[in-house]
Scaffold this active site. Structure first.
Site, PDB file in Angstrom:
ATOM      1  CB  SER A 562      33.282  18.967  10.211  1.00 21.28           C
ATOM      2  OG  SER A 562      32.603  18.125   9.317  1.00 21.28           O
ATOM      3  CG  ASP A 647      27.039  15.202  13.205  1.00 21.72           C
ATOM      4  OD1 ASP A 647      26.699  15.336  12.020  1.00 21.72           O
ATOM      5  OD2 ASP A 647      28.052  15.740  13.681  1.00 21.72           O
ATOM      6  CG  HIS A 682      27.860  18.358  11.238  1.00 20.52           C
ATOM      7  ND1 HIS A 682      28.806  17.429  11.608  1.00 20.52           N
ATOM      8  CD2 HIS A 682      28.483  19.196  10.374  1.00 20.52           C
ATOM      9  CE1 HIS A 682      29.945  17.682  10.986  1.00 20.52           C
ATOM     10  NE2 HIS A 682      29.781  18.757  10.239  1.00 20.52           N
TER      11      HIS A 682
END
Length: 710
Positions: A562, A647, A682
């Site tokens: 991330s 995501d 995600h």
């Protein structure tokens, strides 16, 4: 000179042809990466034009995009084919350490003991409770294994029980976009009510009437949490009443219930500012009252106890202090200090009991838990006894208790739940994560070292390794980093990580700026116009580990996800030859384009983290490090990039575009791989065991580069 005979020439020519033939066969058998087409897209801002040849990959509904992602998956599979047996071995090894028929430590709330258990081979949790005591008959509230049938992705968000214990609200996400649907279950009859709540954050709070709940609805496009609605269980969602709308696009809003069950509380939060309002839970038709109107860079968080709010705030206190105020006059002009600000201690959290105030603080990079009797008695800190660890207050729903439940772990100590008697100072280990198989924590060692940054800052690095590593640095080492949002990556235990340690790897966490391990200043020095400190800190940590002979330039690797994926992208642009291999999970790499697009989830709420590129100064600074925009002809390291098609935090096209651009200009022969989970978002795959297939791929990538194939 001796002449070469015709026979010798013929034999030599034959050998050459054979070699050429073999090379030809090898070339034909060598997997070839997909070639992403280029469709130039001009993007103009502040009078400057950037050309993005892979902008077309943003169109998820375009069949060519899906074909490209699937082709990348096939390429990754082909390249990693020689590790398939290793991946299976790693997966089975990791899963074999997990106790399959496990359960959490029960906690008591409103007359019931609640816990979660797992069944053998079950991917999903089973939520249960028992009335009054642990010998009572088990009541299954939710069976995730049955509920997940038929879904590629399945996640239970949260559950909330009505005050009379007869109704339950729970939420489910089956797409992995973090858009939860809330359901209601009658716990007396087992009936699932027909009225559901869609497009929510996943949690809700019950009013005292056992019929009304308050919940947060997301913007369907940006996924910003922007509205609080009130719902009655006997009505449809279309009849729900909006009680709050957050008009400022840089804020999100949430709703929860105070520990006292007295108030419904709405919070509005941006990166650097908060605002709270409250409503008596016994009066769901009433109006909410603001605690303190929002101010720029004023953060505060409220807890209710008795006739007061206890307020954790940065008001004239960079590292936060604790205040109290009567509920009837909650504005900041009435706040009175309980715990003063300390420059060397970051006050992170509090827990309130009838007779005790408990604080969670951070000093010298380590968490401390402080016990403070309200009567001014024996104030003290808990002693954890290790050089590097992670500790934190756990689930404590009841005021009337002298026992504090907290969690503890270190790089060598499995996660433990401990009940601490605040009066007698006795500790009771309720549960330590069981690691099956031949695991002995005494076989491993964890230490903390410090690297010196270019500006003189001392950066802590926590390491763990199996005892007996090579003191001359002939060890593969994986360096992990994040460094954003003030999130501190503490030295946590991972049973999966043992598969690397047992194969000779050293694992290290770089506690770089942008996190908050040394308090708010550490965060502020790694954000906005100081963001590059995060990247140079990581590089300095890597070089220190090489110089200190924990590893060497040929065997050092890096990993981040991330915002940590942004870190990976920036670092390999700055120092492409520093690492032999890099894993970038769901990486945020197209920073400037994303932060200019307010239709993308998270964008407007993150201006205080990265800067607002609509401002020229911010634009220039972000552009100077944005990984995608700074890809250029270089010898890039081996790279494994992972993402999820659904995501909602970092859109799949960022890593997809990045990989395409890297391949186009890369001047090395190193691997550049992209793996897209076509069903997940995600957080990766759902399920207790399935997620470790992804871990096995990550580890096998590193081991392949090390030549370790078993």
């Amino acid at each position: 000179m001796k002449q070469t005979s015709f026979r010798q020439l013929f034999l030599a020519l034959t050998i050459v042809l054979l070699i050429l033939g073999l090379n030809s066969c090898q070339t034909m058998d060598t997997p070839q990466p997909p070639d992403a087409k280029k469709i130039p897209k001009e993007l103009t801002e502040h009078g400057e034009t950037r050309t993005d040849p892979y902008y077309w990959l943003r169109k998820r509904e375009n069949p060519e995009v899906i074909e490209y992602l699937e082709a990348e998956n096939e390429y990754t599979k082909a390249v990693m084919k020689d590790t398939e047996e290793l991946q299976d071995t790693l997966y089975e090894e990791i899963v074999s350490r997990i106790k399959q028929d496990d359960s959490t430590v029960p906690y008591k709330d409103n007359g019931y003991y609640y816990y979660v258990r797992y069944e053998s081979d079950g991917e999903y949790p089973v939520y249960c409770r028992k009335k009054d005591n642990l010998d009572a008959e088990e009541e299954v509230l939710l069976d995730g294994n049955k509920m997940a049938q038929g879904y590629d992705y399945f996640q239970i968000g949260s559950m909330s029980i009505s005050p009379d214990n007869n109704m339950m609200a729970y939420s489910i996400d089956t797409v992995s976009r973090r858009k939860y649907t809330i359901y209601f279950k009658n716990l007396t009859t087992g009936e699932i009510l027909p009225n559901t709540l869609s497009n929510t954050m996943g949690s809700c709070s019950w009013a005292a009437d056992n019929q009304t709940v308050f919940y947060t609805v997301k913007n369907p496009e940006t996924l910003r949490a922007e509205r609080i609605l009130k719902h009655r269980t006997d009505q449809t969602q279309s009849q729900d009443q909006e009680v709050f709308y957050e008009a400022d696009e840089t804020y999100n809003c949430y709703v929860h219930k105070s520990k006292s069950d007295k108030y419904i509380i709405i919070s509005s939060q941006s990166t650097l500012s908060t605002e709270y309002r409250f409503l008596d839970a016994a009066n769901p038709e009433g109006e909410f009252t603001i605690v303190q109107p929002r101010e720029e860079e004023l953060e505060y968080h409220i807890s209710h106890f008795g006739d007061k709010f206890y307020i954790l705030t940065n008001l004239e206190a960079r590292n936060f202090r604790l205040m109290e105020v009567p509920v009837t006059i909650p504005g900041k002009q009435n706040w009175q200090e309980v715990i003063p600000h300390r420059t060397d201690v970051f006050l992170e959290n509090i827990e309130i009991f009838n007779n005790y105030l408990v604080t969670e603080e951070r000093k010298d990079g380590l968490t401390r838990i402080r016990i403070m009797p309200w009567d001014g008695g024996d104030e003290h800190y808990l002693n954890f006894g290790e050089e590097a660890y992670v500790a934190g207050i756990s689930t404590n729903p009841e005021f009337d208790s002298q026992k504090l439940r907290y969690g503890y772990s270190s790089m060598t100590t499995p996660y433990s739940i401990i009940d601490y008697d605040m009066e007698t100072h006795e500790k009771e280990l309720k549960k330590e994560q069981e690691v099956l198989g031949p695991f002995n924590k005494d076989d491993y060692e964890t230490i903390r070292v410090f690297a010196t940054a270019g500006d003189g800052a001392s950066i802590p690095v926590t390491l763990v390794y199996r005892k007996g590593i090579d003191p001359e640095g002939r060890n593969p080492l994986l360096l992990f980093g994040y460094g954003s949002y003030g999130n501190t990556i503490d030295p946590y235990f991972s049973s999966a990580r043992l598969s690397l340690l047992d194969r000779g790897f050293v694992f290290a966490i770089a506690h770089i700026r942008g996190g908050q391990i040394f308090g708010r200043q550490w965060y502020e020095e790694g954000k906005m116009m100081k963001k590059k400190n995060t990247f140079t800190d990581f590089i300095d940590c890597a070089n220190h580990l090489i110089d200190a002979k924990y590893t060497n330039p040929e065997q050092i690797y890096a990993m981040g996800g991330s915002a940590g994926g942004l870190l990976m992208g920036a670092v390999i642009n700055m120092e492409p030859e520093l690492f032999n291999g890099v894993i970038a999970a769901v990486p945020f790499v197209d920073v400037i384009t994303t932060m200019l697009d307010e239709s993308i989830p998270l964008t407007t709420g993150e201006y205080d983290e990265w800067g607002n590129p609509n401002i020229r100064e911010h634009y220039d600074y972000i552009l100077s490090y944005s990984p995608y925009d700074n890809v250029e002809p270089k010898e890039y390291p081996n790279l494994l990039v992972t993402t999820g098609l659904h995501d909602s935090q970092v859109q799949y096209w960022e890593p997809a575009k990045w990989v395409a651009k890297l391949r186009d200009v890369n001047q090395s022969d190193n691997l550049i791989l992209l793996k897209t989970n076509m069903e997940a978002g995600h957080s990766g795959a759902s399920g207790r065991f399935r997620r470790y297939r992804e871990t096995a791929l990550d580890y096998s990538f590193l081991l392949k580069l090390e030549g370790i194939m078993e």
